[in-house]
Each structure stands twice: as structure tokens, then as C-alpha cells.
Design a protein around this motif. Structure first.
Motif, PDB file in Angstrom:
ATOM      1  N   MET A 126      -2.201  15.041  11.821  1.00 19.56           N
ATOM      2  CA  MET A 126      -0.944  14.929  12.375  1.00 19.56           C
ATOM      3  C   MET A 126       0.236  15.477  11.486  1.00 19.56           C
ATOM      4  O   MET A 126       0.336  14.757  10.650  1.00 19.56           O
ATOM      5  CB  MET A 126      -0.545  13.911  13.317  1.00 19.56           C
ATOM      6  N   PRO A 127       0.704  16.606  11.660  1.00 19.38           N
ATOM      7  CA  PRO A 127       1.849  16.833  10.765  1.00 19.38           C
ATOM      8  C   PRO A 127       3.105  15.964  11.044  1.00 19.38           C
ATOM      9  O   PRO A 127       3.922  15.640   9.845  1.00 19.38           O
ATOM     10  CB  PRO A 127       2.141  18.379  11.344  1.00 19.38           C
ATOM     11  N   ARG A 128       3.185  15.221  11.864  1.00 23.12           N
ATOM     12  CA  ARG A 128       4.292  14.436  12.151  1.00 23.12           C
ATOM     13  C   ARG A 128       3.767  12.916  12.886  1.00 23.12           C
ATOM     14  O   ARG A 128       2.857  13.103  13.874  1.00 23.12           O
ATOM     15  CB  ARG A 128       5.687  14.946  12.762  1.00 23.12           C
ATOM     16  N   LYS A 129       4.154  11.932  12.276  1.00 19.10           N
ATOM     17  CA  LYS A 129       3.832  10.626  13.176  1.00 19.10           C
ATOM     18  C   LYS A 129       5.033   9.898  13.053  1.00 19.10           C
ATOM     19  O   LYS A 129       6.046   9.856  12.443  1.00 19.10           O
ATOM     20  CB  LYS A 129       2.846   9.762  12.207  1.00 19.10           C
ATOM     21  N   ASN A 130       4.922   8.929  14.085  1.00 16.93           N
ATOM     22  CA  ASN A 130       5.913   8.070  14.583  1.00 16.93           C
ATOM     23  C   ASN A 130       5.420   6.479  14.629  1.00 16.93           C
ATOM     24  O   ASN A 130       4.149   6.568  14.392  1.00 16.93           O
ATOM     25  CB  ASN A 130       6.856   8.390  15.769  1.00 16.93           C
ATOM     26  N   VAL A 131       6.041   5.592  14.982  1.00 17.96           N
ATOM     27  CA  VAL A 131       5.649   4.181  15.229  1.00 17.96           C
ATOM     28  C   VAL A 131       4.719   3.870  16.156  1.00 17.96           C
ATOM     29  O   VAL A 131       3.767   3.263  16.053  1.00 17.96           O
ATOM     30  CB  VAL A 131       6.634   3.146  15.336  1.00 17.96           C
ATOM     31  N   VAL A 132       4.604   4.706  17.038  1.00 16.66           N
ATOM     32  CA  VAL A 132       3.546   4.781  18.222  1.00 16.66           C
ATOM     33  C   VAL A 132       2.322   5.244  17.736  1.00 16.66           C
ATOM     34  O   VAL A 132       1.276   4.736  18.248  1.00 16.66           O
ATOM     35  CB  VAL A 132       4.101   5.610  19.366  1.00 16.66           C
ATOM     36  N   SER A 133       2.558   6.408  16.980  1.00 16.01           N
ATOM     37  CA  SER A 133       0.967   6.644  16.228  1.00 16.01           C
ATOM     38  C   SER A 133       0.272   5.707  15.462  1.00 16.01           C
ATOM     39  O   SER A 133      -0.985   5.402  15.760  1.00 16.01           O
ATOM     40  CB  SER A 133       1.252   8.085  15.255  1.00 16.01           C
ATOM     41  N   GLY A 145     -12.498  -5.152  16.644  1.00 14.97           N
ATOM     42  CA  GLY A 145     -12.866  -6.238  15.636  1.00 14.97           C
ATOM     43  C   GLY A 145     -13.083  -5.622  14.388  1.00 14.97           C
ATOM     44  O   GLY A 145     -13.731  -6.059  13.596  1.00 14.97           O
ATOM     45  N   TYR A 146     -12.455  -4.282  13.764  1.00 13.71           N
ATOM     46  CA  TYR A 146     -12.271  -4.037  12.571  1.00 13.71           C
ATOM     47  C   TYR A 146     -11.134  -4.579  11.830  1.00 13.71           C
ATOM     48  O   TYR A 146     -10.341  -3.901  11.751  1.00 13.71           O
ATOM     49  CB  TYR A 146     -12.275  -2.354  12.623  1.00 13.71           C
ATOM     50  N   ALA A 147     -11.342  -5.861  11.372  1.00 15.51           N
ATOM     51  CA  ALA A 147     -10.086  -6.680  10.920  1.00 15.51           C
ATOM     52  C   ALA A 147      -9.575  -6.067   9.658  1.00 15.51           C
ATOM     53  O   ALA A 147      -8.414  -5.711   9.433  1.00 15.51           O
ATOM     54  CB  ALA A 147     -10.598  -8.152  10.759  1.00 15.51           C
ATOM     55  N   LYS A 148     -10.446  -5.563   8.816  1.00 16.65           N
ATOM     56  CA  LYS A 148      -9.894  -4.925   7.337  1.00 16.65           C
ATOM     57  C   LYS A 148      -9.543  -3.720   7.654  1.00 16.65           C
ATOM     58  O   LYS A 148      -8.494  -3.734   6.815  1.00 16.65           O
ATOM     59  CB  LYS A 148     -11.324  -4.938   6.432  1.00 16.65           C
ATOM     60  N   ASP A 149      -9.751  -2.885   8.462  1.00 17.80           N
ATOM     61  CA  ASP A 149      -9.133  -1.696   8.625  1.00 17.80           C
ATOM     62  C   ASP A 149      -7.814  -1.650   9.515  1.00 17.80           C
ATOM     63  O   ASP A 149      -6.892  -0.912   9.011  1.00 17.80           O
ATOM     64  CB  ASP A 149     -10.145  -0.872   9.432  1.00 17.80           C
ATOM     65  N   CYS A 150      -7.788  -2.507  10.238  1.00 18.83           N
ATOM     66  CA  CYS A 150      -6.538  -2.903  10.810  1.00 18.83           C
ATOM     67  C   CYS A 150      -5.555  -3.179  10.090  1.00 18.83           C
ATOM     68  O   CYS A 150      -4.455  -2.913  10.023  1.00 18.83           O
ATOM     69  CB  CYS A 150      -6.767  -4.012  12.072  1.00 18.83           C
ATOM     70  N   PHE A 151      -5.838  -4.277   9.017  1.00 18.08           N
ATOM     71  CA  PHE A 151      -5.023  -4.770   8.129  1.00 18.08           C
ATOM     72  C   PHE A 151      -4.614  -3.442   7.177  1.00 18.08           C
ATOM     73  O   PHE A 151      -3.266  -3.641   6.928  1.00 18.08           O
ATOM     74  CB  PHE A 151      -5.681  -5.891   7.386  1.00 18.08           C
ATOM     75  N   ASP A 156      -0.200   0.188   5.406  1.00 20.60           N
ATOM     76  CA  ASP A 156       0.134   1.463   4.898  1.00 20.60           C
ATOM     77  C   ASP A 156       1.518   1.986   5.999  1.00 20.60           C
ATOM     78  O   ASP A 156       2.382   2.610   5.275  1.00 20.60           O
ATOM     79  CB  ASP A 156      -1.012   2.506   5.529  1.00 20.60           C
ATOM     80  N   MET A 157       1.314   1.119   7.068  1.00 15.77           N
ATOM     81  CA  MET A 157       2.546   1.529   7.883  1.00 15.77           C
ATOM     82  C   MET A 157       3.793   1.212   7.372  1.00 15.77           C
ATOM     83  O   MET A 157       4.707   1.597   7.803  1.00 15.77           O
ATOM     84  CB  MET A 157       2.177   0.843   9.298  1.00 15.77           C
ATOM     85  N   LEU A 158       3.587  -0.108   6.844  1.00 20.43           N
ATOM     86  CA  LEU A 158       5.059  -0.832   6.230  1.00 20.43           C
ATOM     87  C   LEU A 158       5.850   0.345   5.035  1.00 20.43           C
ATOM     88  O   LEU A 158       7.073   0.030   5.055  1.00 20.43           O
ATOM     89  CB  LEU A 158       4.762  -1.989   5.511  1.00 20.43           C
ATOM     90  N   ILE A 159       4.992   1.246   4.612  1.00 15.16           N
ATOM     91  CA  ILE A 159       5.922   2.103   3.765  1.00 15.16           C
ATOM     92  C   ILE A 159       6.562   3.257   4.443  1.00 15.16           C
ATOM     93  O   ILE A 159       7.769   3.288   3.955  1.00 15.16           O
ATOM     94  CB  ILE A 159       4.754   3.092   2.801  1.00 15.16           C
ATOM     95  N   HIS A 160       6.371   3.617   5.832  1.00 13.17           N
ATOM     96  CA  HIS A 160       6.999   4.431   6.623  1.00 13.17           C
ATOM     97  C   HIS A 160       7.793   3.880   7.626  1.00 13.17           C
ATOM     98  O   HIS A 160       8.812   4.485   7.886  1.00 13.17           O
ATOM     99  CB  HIS A 160       5.814   5.413   7.299  1.00 13.17           C
ATOM    100  N   PHE A 161       7.391   2.641   8.538  1.00 11.36           N
ATOM    101  CA  PHE A 161       7.997   2.338   9.681  1.00 11.36           C
ATOM    102  C   PHE A 161       7.920   1.056   9.649  1.00 11.36           C
ATOM    103  O   PHE A 161       7.000   0.188   9.221  1.00 11.36           O
ATOM    104  CB  PHE A 161       7.388   2.821  10.720  1.00 11.36           C
ATOM    105  N   LYS A 162       9.134   0.364  10.313  1.00 10.39           N
ATOM    106  CA  LYS A 162       8.983  -0.888  10.727  1.00 10.39           C
ATOM    107  C   LYS A 162       8.414  -1.329  11.803  1.00 10.39           C
ATOM    108  O   LYS A 162       8.252  -0.672  12.866  1.00 10.39           O
ATOM    109  CB  LYS A 162      10.456  -1.442  10.869  1.00 10.39           C
TER     110      LYS A 162
END
Length: 744
Positions: A126-133, A145-151, A156-162
Motif C-alpha cells: 500500500m503506498p499510503r496507510k492510515n490507522v485503519v490499515s 492466535g498469532y500473538a507475537k506477530d500481533c505485538f 511498528d504502528m506506534l512509530i506512525h500512528f496513535k
């Protein structure tokens, strides 16, 4: 044909005839298409929705239409349709794949359907992402149930969005305890939604310890603002921990504080009454009735999830199965396959015949069983004497194309083994392409049930998945039934070193049984004394049974006292120690034990046996006085006993009551339920000396020594194989020999 479908077809005919005119008309038609797609999705008509879209002119295939379809596919788990639509979009309208609105729906669709590699690939491109993505991807990993990938994605999200409340809720519901604490620290001042998710996260942490519930309760108590979901989350957490009384207390507090409640509240409270650790069935049944009244008064009983949960609660707490069925059928709400599966589950163990009747009703309701329904039906089949019902359900599984489903195959292994055909269990197992851990364990348990320890050990040597605690229990049980003391001891001693499995109560119970059965009673008692945890009733029951086998009265008295203390309503402690005293000639002591049992209000479980003749199951109780053909059965039994005595049959009267005559003792033994079932089978299956099919009998308690000797001689006299499934294992009698080698 419904007016809705007719209007859809009319809509398509207008397009194909070219009756639409100009841009304004196109805009109007595009909105109509999106609305019709939404309606079709809401009604679950996924095939009609995709057909309607594909036949629409290209100008009407807008990003809103694509997004609506992807949303519907996510809602209904229609991965195949989603893949086809994604390919179609890339081929016909590649610009849409770069649109943020559509791309978010694609990520969400793949994530919800468990196709997380595809979801992440689309997300990365995706060329552009938002908090929904980000939230769509995080929720997908959490849901599956993929806890490690979820975390990791959340970090990574914290760098870009709240993160929003949905991202917090997803990561907290799935991540391990330590990471959950970190997220907790980040979210301390967030809204009530995060508090609710924290309650869920802590409730499911710490395995079976109470720490998780304590921390969840702390969060609940310290929340500045609680909504209905907060209360529901806390009750659901208590249900997860099987703490019914606490869940009920919290529900009462909701009433007192006038919080109100909804369907989810009632479902959680009712579910907490099923399999609870802190409530007995009598109290549970009282609460079921109270919640039933409340559900009726508030009209929540009309909702199928509440009705199904109430049926399950009644069933688990000793409610009448007929009342449960009537409650289910009288609910005026729409009954789907999930609700039908729920009611079948409620009956599967307590009334397998009724469960299969309900399963057959599905065709009348025009409902197709899914993998879960089939697995529950097979669970019910395991409660029958023969394989007839399991084979019928197996045929339907094949007809529906589900024979490769692992869960169903595992259920088949279990059902065939319990119905007396370990060969069919082995056939199902051998035909599985990728047996999982449950498959291996089910087959090992089947071998244990038949006392085939060598076969179990051989199978274990070929096991290509990591064994778990249940695997070791199955192996130890197999060794116990076959008297393989050294093999069982080696498995127990090396289970942690070889497999990283810490011995638990079940493993110790098996080892006590292995040592005790072999006569090493004081070695078994030494193991009990060295256990790192407190022995439970199963441990003392195993030791008591071994003392009974070897006539060790002093140690048996200790085990019986412990058993009565831990399980005061269980008659086993009284009966076994009384039998030991009788065998040793201490009839006065045996009489006192029987009186103590009577004064305590404890009743011995009556001996019952079942046999299937044609399509009908016949039940026999010891004494046989309830059966309509009792006179004919007793007359035929006397003939059989006379012939068996000529072959050396001697009634084992040592366990009979001491204050009756010897003839009365023999009379008492003659009318044990399995003997009556055998005679009834002979009466309905030709001559005594016929060489017909195997006679299969099911019994609710362990077979006694006298009946065991009786069956061995009867198999020789009748020239018939006799299979008795008692509460502990299978006994296959052939020509004076039992498969247990008299070790049971």
C-alpha cells in the motif's frame, strides 16, 4: 422467488438492454448497486452478491462496490470469493488496488479469513496507510492466535500512528502476559474500551492460577468509568476461570446497582454454570431455574444464543433432557446450525440416542451439518454399543466431502474405538494425510482402552509431532492395563527429560495404578507420599482398587478414608473396603461399613448393562426385575448356568452379603446385569451353539470377578466372541480367554 431477488434480476436486465442513460443515471444506478450488495451481504447471499457485481457494467463497479463486497466476504469468511474478486479487480481496475479505502477492506478481508500472509503482502504494497490499515492487520493476527506477530505489528504502528481502542483491544486480547503489561502501561489513561480489553487479557493470563482473575478484578475495580461491556468482560473472565459463584455474585451486583444486562451477560452467566469448579449440580440447577425465569420475563429467551446457553446449563446441572429439548424447540427465534449444534452437544453425553435424533432433524430444517456438528454427532455415537451409528454418520461425512477434515477424523477414531472396533479406528488414522497431536493421542488412548500396550508403544515410536501431557497419560494407561511396570516406570521417569513434560496428577494416578496392580502397593503409597502436589480422589481410588485386588486391608482403609474425605458422595470408598473385609472373612466390619454408607446417605451406583438388538438398545439392571421379558430371561439363564457348571463354573460368592444363605448368594450373582444382557442376546440370536456375530455388551461399572469368569466360559460354550465394555476398558472373550489376560 422473493421480490428482492426478482428486483435484482430486473435490475440486471435493464443493464443488459442498455436502458440507462448518462452520468447522472450511472451515479444513481451505482448507489443502487451498492445498496443491493449490502442487503445481499446482510442476508448471507454471497454468491448472489458476486454474480450481481460481475454482471454489472464496468462504470458501476466503483470502489464503494468493491469495498462492500470485500466487507461482506470478511463478515462471512468467504475467502475463495475474496481471492477471485481481488484477482478480478487487479485485471480490470488496477487503480482500485492502490485506493486506501479499498485496500483497507482487502487487508481486513484476508485478515478476518486467516489468510494473513496475503493480508500483510497487500498491506506492505500500500503506498499510503492510515490507522485503519494497521488496526485491520493487528486484529487479524489477534483473532487467529498469532500473538507475537500481533505485538510486533502493534509496536511498528506506534512509530506512525496513535492506536485506537480497537488496536488496543486486539493486542491485549492476544498478547502474552509480559507484553500485555507493557501495553497496559501505555494504555493506563485510555478510555473504557481499553479497560475492558485489559480485563479480558488478564482473565486469560497465568494459565489456571488465580493471579489473572485477581489482576482483572483490580482493573475492573479501579476503572473510573465502567459500561455494560466492562461488567460483561469481568463476568466472562470469571466464566473462563470456571468461577460460577463469583460470576453470579457479580451479576447480582449489576442488578443491585441497576446496571442492566444484555444477551451477552446472560450467555456468560449461564455458561459459567457449565463445568464450574465451585458449584454443585443441585445449586447449579436452582440458579438455572432462576435465570430461566429472568430470561423469560425480559424476553431474552427468544434469542437463540440465550436459549442454547440455558439448555446447556440445564443439561450440565442434571436438568431433565426432555425439558431441555422442549425449551429449545419452543424458542420462537430462528435456529441456525450453530444453535442446533449447541443443543446436540448438550445431549451428546447424557442421551446419545436423543442427540442423534436431533442430528437427523437437521435435514427437516434444511440445514447442512458442518465439521463441528459432525464431530459432536460422532461424540454421541461413542456412547452406543455397536459401530452402526458411527458408520452411518461416517457415510454422511464422506457424502458431504468432509472425510479429510482432521477434527472429524479424530472424532471417528474416538467413536469407533469406544464402540468396539479398534480396527476401524486404525483404518481412519492410517488414511489421514497429516494427523495432528489429537489424532496420535486418540489412537494411543484407543490402544490403552483395549490393553494393547505393545501396539501403543510401537505407535509412539513413530510419532512425528511433539507429545503433550495427554500423550504420556495414554501411554501410562496402556502400560497399566497390560501390566508393563518397567516400561511405564521408564516413561514416567523420563517424561520431563525427554519431552519437557512435568508430571501432573493424571500421570501420578497412572503410576500408582501401574505399581498397585502389579502388587507393589507400598511402593505405590511411597510415590503418593512423595508427590509435589496434594493427591486427589483419583489417586486414592487407584490405590484403593489395587488394595482390593491384592487384599491389603490396612492400606485400603487409609485410601478409603481419604477418598470419602475428598469425594463424600462417591460410594466407591465404602464398597471397596467392604468387599475387602468380606474377602478376608471380616463380615462384621463389612456390615459396619455398609451401615455407615447408609447413614451417610451415599448410594451405590446400580449395575447397568446395555445391548443392541436390531435397531433397539435394551437396558438391564442387576436383578432384571424391570425388564418385560424377565421370566423368559431367567429361565434361559438357569439353562446356561447349568451347562457352564458342567464346564467348571463356580460362583464367586465371597463378596456377597454374609448374612444370607449360600444359595441366595449364588442367586444374587446370577442376576448381574451383564449376564442378563448376554442371555437376552442369545434369545434373540438363534441357538446357544450358533456361530453368529460378536455379542457386544456395554456396562456402566467395572465387571466383577464372577461375571468375568462366567463370560470366559460362555464364549467357549457358545463358540461366540463376547465383548464387554465396562467403565474402565474392553474385555474381548474368546474360547475361555479374555484379552485382558485376567489383569484388570
Amino acid at each position: 422467488m422473493s421480490r428482492f431477488v426478482a428486483s435484482c434480476l430486473c435490475f440486471l436486465r435493464n443493464f443488459s438492454s442498455g436502458t440507462y442513460t448518462g452520468p447522472s443515471d450511472l451515479t444513481l444506478k451505482a448507489d443502487e448497486l451498492v445498496n443491493k450488495l449490502r442487503l445481499l451481504n446482510a442476508r448471507g447471499h454471497v454468491n448472489q452478491a458476486i454474480s450481481l457485481f460481475r454482471t454489472a457494467p464496468p462504470p458501476l463497479q466503483t470502489k464503494q462496490a468493491y469495498a462492500t463486497l470485500f466487507h461482506g466476504f470478511a463478515l462471512h469468511g468467504s475467502l475463495q470469493h475474496g481471492l477471485l474478486l481481488h484477482q478480478y479487480m487487479l485485471a480490470h481496475e488496477p487503480v482500485n488496488s492502490a485506493d486506501l479505502f479499498v485496500a483497507n477492506h482487502i487487508v481486513n478481508m484476508y485478515a478476518k479469513c486467516g489468510f494473513l500472509d496475503h493480508a500483510h503482502k497487500v498491506f506492505d504494497e500500500m503506498p499510503r496507510k492510515n490507522v485503519v490499515s494497521w488496526t485491520a492487520l493487528i486484529s487479524g493476527y489477534a483473532q487467529h492466535g498469532y500473538a507475537k506477530d500481533c505485538f510486533r505489528v502493534f509496536s511498528d504502528m506506534l512509530i506512525h500512528f496513535k492506536p485506537n481502542e480497537f488496536a488496543f483491544s486486539s493486542v491485549l486480547s492476544s498478547c502474552p502476559y509480559e507484553q500485555g503489561r507493557q501495553v497496559h502501561a501505555l494504555a493506563l489513561k485510555m478510555c473504557v474500551y481499553v479497560g475492558n480489553a485489559l480485563i479480558t487479557m488478564y482473565s486469560k493470563s497465568h494459565g489456571c492460577s488465580s493471579d489473572g482473575v485477581n489482576e482483572a478484578w483490580t482493573v475492573f475495580q479501579t476503572m473510573d468509568c465502567r459500561n455494560l461491556i466492562s461488567w460483561n468482560s469481568m463476568i466472562a473472565g470469571l466464566h473462563f476461570r470456571k468461577l460460577a459463584l463469583q460470576a453470579l455474585d457479580l451479576f447480582r451486583q449489576m442488578h443491585h446497582d441497576e446496571i442492566g444486562f444484555d444477551r451477552a451477560t446472560l450467555v456468560s452467566v449461564l455458561s459459567s454454570l457449565c463445568g464450574s469448579n465451585d458449584i454443585d449440580v443441585y445449586v447449579g440447577l436452582k440458579h438455572c431455574k432462576q435465570l430461566h425465569c429472568l430470561s423469560f420475563k425480559t424476553a431474552f429467551l427468544l434469542e437463540i444464543k440465550v436459549a442454547t446457553a440455558l439448555v446447556k446449563a440445564y443439561s450440565d446441572n442434571g436438568g431433565d433432557v426432555a425439558d431441555c429439548y422442549r425449551l429449545f424447540m419452543e424458542s420462537s427465534c430462528s435456529r441456525d446450525i450453530v444453535s442446533w449444534t449447541g443443543i446436540i452437544t448438550a445431549f451428546a453425553e447424557r442421551d446419545p440416542e436423543e442427540a442423534l435424533y436431533l442430528f437427523r432433524q437437521l435435514s427437516r430444517e434444511d440445514l447442512a451439518p458442518d465439521w463441528c456438528t459432525f464431530s459432536i454427532a460422532l461424540k454421541a455415537c461413542a456412547g452406543f454399543v455397536t459401530t452402526r451409528h458411527a458408520m452411518a454418520v461416517h457415510a454422511l461425512v464422506i457424502k458431504n466431502g468432509l472425510e479429510t477434515d482432521t477434527v472429524i477424523a479424530n472424532a471417528l477414531i474416538h467413536a469407533y474405538a469406544r464402540c468396539g472396533s479398534i480396527s476401524l479406528s486404525g483404518q481412519v488414522f492410517s488414511e489421514m494425510a497429516f494427523p495432528d497431536l489429537v489424532s496420535w493421542n486418540s489412537m494411543l488412548k484407543a490402544f490403552a482402552l483395549y490393553g494393547q500396550a505393545e501396539e501403543a508403544l510401537q505407535l509412539f515410536s513413530h510419532m512425528n509431532v511433539q507429545p503433550d501431557s495427554a500423550t504420556i497419560v495414554a501411554l501410562l494407561s496402556a502400560c497399566s492395563h497390560a501390566g508393563l511396570v518397567e516400561e511405564g516406570t521408564n516413561i514416567f521417569d523420563s517424561m520431563f527429560e525427554n519431552h519437557g513434560i512435568v508430571p501432573q496428577l493424571d500421570h501420578y494416578a497412572c503410576m500408582v495404578d501401574i505399581l498397585g496392580r502389579s502388587g507393589r502397593l507400598f511402593e505405590a503409597m511411597g510415590l503418593v507420599e512423595r508427590m509435589p502436589m496434594k493427591p486427589d480422589s483419583v489417586i486414592w481410588s487407584a490405590l484403593l482398587g489395587s488394595c482390593r485386588k491384592h487384599g491389603e486391608a490396612q492400606l485400603a482403609k487409609l485410601a478409603a478414608d481419604k477418598l470419602k474425605e475428598l469425594d463424600p458422595d462417591n460410594s466407591l470408598g465404602y464398597v471397596q473396603i467392604s468387599n475387602i473385609y468380606c474377602s478376608g472373612g471380616s463380615f462384621n466390619k463389612a456390615g459396619l461399613i455398609r451401615k455407615e454408607m447408609k447413614w451417610s446417605g451415599v448410594r451405590k451406583e446400580p449395575g447397568l448393562s446395555w445391548i443392541e438388538i436390531g435397531t433397539q438398545v435394551h437396558e438391564f439392571a442387576s436383578g432384571g426385575r424391570c425388564h418385560p421379558q424377565q421370566k423368559a430371561i431367567r429361565a434361559r439363564l438357569e439353562q446356561l448356568i447349568g451347562k457352564l457348571k458342567e464346564l467348571g463354573y463356580v460362583p464367586q460368592t465371597s463378596l456377597a452379603l454374609h448374612d444370607i444363605e449360600e444359595e441366595q448368594k449364588e442367586e444374587h450373582l446370577y442376576h448381574h446385569s451383564e449376564k442378563l444382557a448376554l442371555v437376552f442376546a442369545i434369545m434373540n440370536d438363534g441357538s446357544l451353539h450358533g456361530c453368529g456375530s460378536v455379542i457386544r455388551i456395554m456396562k456402566n461399572i467395572r465387571i466383577c470377578v464372577d461375571c468375568h469368569n462366567f463370560m470366559k466360559l460362555a464364549s467357549h460354550l457358545l463358540q461366540r466372541d463376547i465383548v464387554v465394555r465396562d467403565s474402565n476398558r474392553f474385555h474381548h472373550f474368546t474360547d475361555r480367554v479374555c484379552s485382558c489376560n485376567d489383569y484388570w
